[in-house]
Design an enzyme around this catalytic site. Sequence first.
Site, PDB file in Angstrom:
ATOM      1  N   ASP A  72      -1.845 -40.730  87.971  1.00  0.00           N
ATOM      2  CA  ASP A  72      -1.233 -39.747  86.765  1.00  0.00           C
ATOM      3  C   ASP A  72      -1.028 -38.230  87.422  1.00  0.00           C
ATOM      4  OD1 ASP A  72      -4.034 -39.655  86.788  1.00  0.00           O
ATOM      5  OD2 ASP A  72      -4.124 -38.684  84.924  1.00  0.00           O
ATOM      6  N   GLU A  78      -6.893 -39.532  85.320  1.00  0.00           N
ATOM      7  CA  GLU A  78      -7.875 -38.351  85.959  1.00  0.00           C
ATOM      8  C   GLU A  78      -7.642 -37.107  85.413  1.00  0.00           C
ATOM      9  OE1 GLU A  78      -9.496 -35.394  88.816  1.00  0.00           O
ATOM     10  OE2 GLU A  78      -7.580 -35.696  88.022  1.00  0.00           O
TER      11      GLU A  78
END
Length: 379
Positions: free
Chosen positions: A71, A137
């Site tokens: 991400d 994250e």
Amino acid sequence: MPTLSPTLELACDLIRRPSVTPLDEGCQELMMRRLAALGFRVEPMRIEEVDNFWAIRGGEGPVLCFAGHTDVVPTGPHSAWQHQPFEAQIDDQGMLCGRGAADMKGSLAAMIIAVERFVAKHPDHKGAIAFLITSDEEGPAQHGTKAVVERLRARGERLDWCIVGEPSSTTLLGDIVKNGRRGSLGCTLIVRGKQGHVAYPHLARNPIHLAAPALAELAAEHWDEGNAFFPPTSFQISNLNAGTGATNVIPGELVAVFNFRFSTESTVEGLKQRVATILDKHGLDYELNWALSGLPFLTEPGELLDAVAASIRSVTGRETTPSTSGGTSDGRFIATLGTQVVELGPVNATIHQVDERVLASDLDLLTDIYQQTLERLLA
């Protein structure tokens, strides 16, 4: 674009997938296919809205895990970018431009190519190689690495060494590696007063006036000295809110948000108690709502740090410096397994910025560093 190396080709493929947290947009599927072709046992782990996977190859012996996230943070307005954020362009200066180039799709590509080359050279390598990858994250980080680690712990999975691909370098590739991180302890403080008219302060209690001396004392407090690996613990107030918006109303409540970045010289309970003692000394009517984001962790000099430092020296000619500075990373969750954790990735000068970029040639060097680390630990 020029002819690309395998690492840059894969990095571009990953960058072109707009995987803004918690979306993955096929990044993990691409990685899992390549790992499965190498004989990895691949296990997708979708937890709530978050895509994760765990993959492992090998048998008995020490386990070296590569960890990271697919991400990326939002881009902001695309019109502000010199090159579109998800087009993965290499500019005239040899910079790979795009969201995630540095944080951290470039590292993911380098990991995959390094492992492909290592396995081709050492199909019967010692121990095991693993991957722990998440798509959460940059967000709340509750259903990503943290949740996967809890599953691995419950199964008794072994993780001896872990390289997290966070962009650790400051000026030149490999000049800094992170061998630990400070803990992060946040809190929302509510100080209660009594609302009233500003012309009649004797009929009210102003929580701003009441809290100000206590907040000043908290800000001036010396929490610890730090140690050889960590700087002193820091305290910062990040938000302060009170009032109704009217100029003639004494507010009834003040809300302050603050955060500790703390070393191994302080404990969570110790910091909580010291805050309460200061607030009590000032006679406040208050409420504290604590949120622990992560405990401090440290990887002391040993097998992993030695292998990484030697690989950086061999590839770049540079001596690396271990550091625990900066914010938190998913390494804090992995370290709870008793794992030696090091963060090693490209230069972090443009992470989370418009026009995020990384020197394209650095990703090929990073691939070599990862591969040489594998050679030193598992060949």
